[in-house]
Write an enzyme that holds these catalytic residues in place. Structure first.
Site, PDB file in Angstrom:
ATOM      1  N   LEU A 144      -5.980  -9.676 -11.190  1.00 47.14           N
ATOM      2  CA  LEU A 144      -6.038  -8.253 -11.490  1.00 47.14           C
ATOM      3  C   LEU A 144      -5.405  -7.454 -10.354  1.00 47.14           C
ATOM      4  O   LEU A 144      -5.471  -7.848  -9.187  1.00 47.14           O
ATOM      5  CB  LEU A 144      -7.495  -7.789 -11.668  1.00 47.14           C
ATOM      6  CG  LEU A 144      -8.289  -8.375 -12.833  1.00 47.14           C
ATOM      7  CD1 LEU A 144      -9.708  -7.830 -12.809  1.00 47.14           C
ATOM      8  CD2 LEU A 144      -7.622  -8.087 -14.169  1.00 47.14           C
ATOM      9  N   ASP A 145      -4.816  -6.295 -10.697  1.00 49.98           N
ATOM     10  CA  ASP A 145      -4.330  -5.371  -9.686  1.00 49.98           C
ATOM     11  C   ASP A 145      -5.491  -4.906  -8.809  1.00 49.98           C
ATOM     12  O   ASP A 145      -6.657  -4.938  -9.230  1.00 49.98           O
ATOM     13  CB  ASP A 145      -3.696  -4.140 -10.343  1.00 49.98           C
ATOM     14  CG  ASP A 145      -2.441  -4.472 -11.137  1.00 49.98           C
ATOM     15  OD1 ASP A 145      -1.809  -5.493 -10.835  1.00 49.98           O
ATOM     16  OD2 ASP A 145      -2.110  -3.699 -12.058  1.00 49.98           O
ATOM     17  N   ARG A 146      -5.158  -4.430  -7.612  1.00 49.68           N
ATOM     18  CA  ARG A 146      -6.185  -3.975  -6.670  1.00 49.68           C
ATOM     19  C   ARG A 146      -7.159  -2.983  -7.312  1.00 49.68           C
ATOM     20  O   ARG A 146      -8.382  -3.098  -7.159  1.00 49.68           O
ATOM     21  CB  ARG A 146      -5.518  -3.336  -5.450  1.00 49.68           C
ATOM     22  CG  ARG A 146      -6.504  -2.723  -4.466  1.00 49.68           C
ATOM     23  CD  ARG A 146      -5.777  -1.867  -3.426  1.00 49.68           C
ATOM     24  NE  ARG A 146      -4.968  -2.699  -2.564  1.00 49.68           N
ATOM     25  CZ  ARG A 146      -5.422  -3.285  -1.457  1.00 49.68           C
ATOM     26  NH1 ARG A 146      -6.682  -3.118  -1.103  1.00 49.68           N
ATOM     27  NH2 ARG A 146      -4.625  -4.020  -0.726  1.00 49.68           N
TER      28      ARG A 146
END
Length: 310
Positions: A144-146
């Site tokens: 997942l993205d940050r």
């Protein structure tokens, strides 16, 4: 072929056992049919693993008989260079000898980068493995993205990662997201089938472009709230492909960028990150075939955008 047993060996190396069902099958072919890749076999041979037939070490040239028990002891793994094991809080949703499924908060990167070498989910998982004496590095299956919160799946060794990657490519891993956007939709359920590629001049941003890779996103409206001109819609989103920033790009492309997603035109007045959460993950277990389904509740910062309820 399903392994008859899974366990950690006495020296803590991961092992799998299989039972031959016919006479005259070569051990190399039997292992290939059992899902052991050529790359894994090479690692077993040269990096501290073992292949046993009825408890005795054998080469892959061995011919098997029905009833023979073949055991593969996988070599110990070391954390990848640049991955610093750290102690940190992890929210474990599911764990067994093969996979670790976590609930990642927004604001935490999944893996280290040059700008953020520590404090990531992978750093904390490496620290957990070190504390438990698990001889493995961190194999991220779903990333997942940050600023995207929710479910992340980690494989505990390279063989499980190989099997899970195959499932991903075959569409055998279902990821369901929830998202908050502005505006209303005329259709309650629809698909976005638009190719995605890198935006020229950017190493981060993606866009819909004819020469991009095919990307398919399934969208379903869950609820809408607000007054005329200030409506917010809560969406359930399923990925049928896994392109970088796929949900963010597709929703922005149809004029409904994620709330808070300033990279793709979203409004950040009510939330300081993209309003995107991986809420569900389901797949069949890579070894046993048993169904695994994990859920994560939508965080309060997303629900508070427009007063949505759980």
């Amino acid at each position: 072929m399903t392994p008859s047993s899974t366990a950690m060996s006495s020296d803590n190396r991961f092992r799998l056992s299989f039972t031959a069902e016919a006479d005259g099958v070569g051990l190399r072919d039997f292992l290939a049919e059992s899902g052991i890749s050529r790359r894994t076999l090479t690692a077993v041979k040269y990096k501290g693993g073992e292949i046993l037939v009825n408890g005795e070490e054998k080469t892959v040239r061995q011919e098997l008989q029905a009833g023979d028990v073949v055991t593969v002891i996988f070599p110990p793994e070391k954390p990848a260079k640049g991955l610093i094991p750290e102690d940190g809080e992890l929210c474990v949703l599911y764990e067994d000898e093969s996979v670790l499924i976590l609930d990642k908060p927004s604001g935490q990167a999944t893996i280290p980068s040059r700008d953020a070498p520590s404090g990531t989910l992978a750093n904390f998982v490496a620290g957990k493995f070190r504390a438990e004496g698990t001889p493995a590095t961190v194999h991220v299956v779903t990333r997942l993205d940050r600023d995207t919160s929710g479910i992340v799946c980690i494989a505990k060794n390279r063989h499980i990662h190989h099997l899970m990657s195959g499932k991903m490519q075959a569409g055998g891993v279902l990821k369901r997201y929830e998202a908050i956007v502005r505006g209303m939709f005329s259709n309650r359920k629809f698909f976005i089938d638009e190719p995605i590629g890198r935006r020229e001049g950017s190493i981060i941003e993606r866009m819909v472009r004819p020469d991009g890779l095919r990307a398919i996103t399934e969208v379903r409206v869950l609820e809408t709230t607000g007054t005329r001109g200030e409506e917010f819609t809560r969406l359930s989103v399923i990925l049928h492909t896994g392109r970088t920033h796929q949900i963010r790009v597709h929703l922005a492309h149809i004029g409904h960028p994620l709330e808070g997603d300033t990279l793709y035109g979203g409004n950040a007045e009510r939330i300081g990150r993209q309003a995107l959460h991986c809420a569900g993950l389901s797949f069949s277990h890579p070894l046993t075939g048993a169904p695994i389904e994990v859920c994560s509740p939508v965080p309060e910062d997303m629900l508070a955008v427009a007063g949505f309820s759980r």
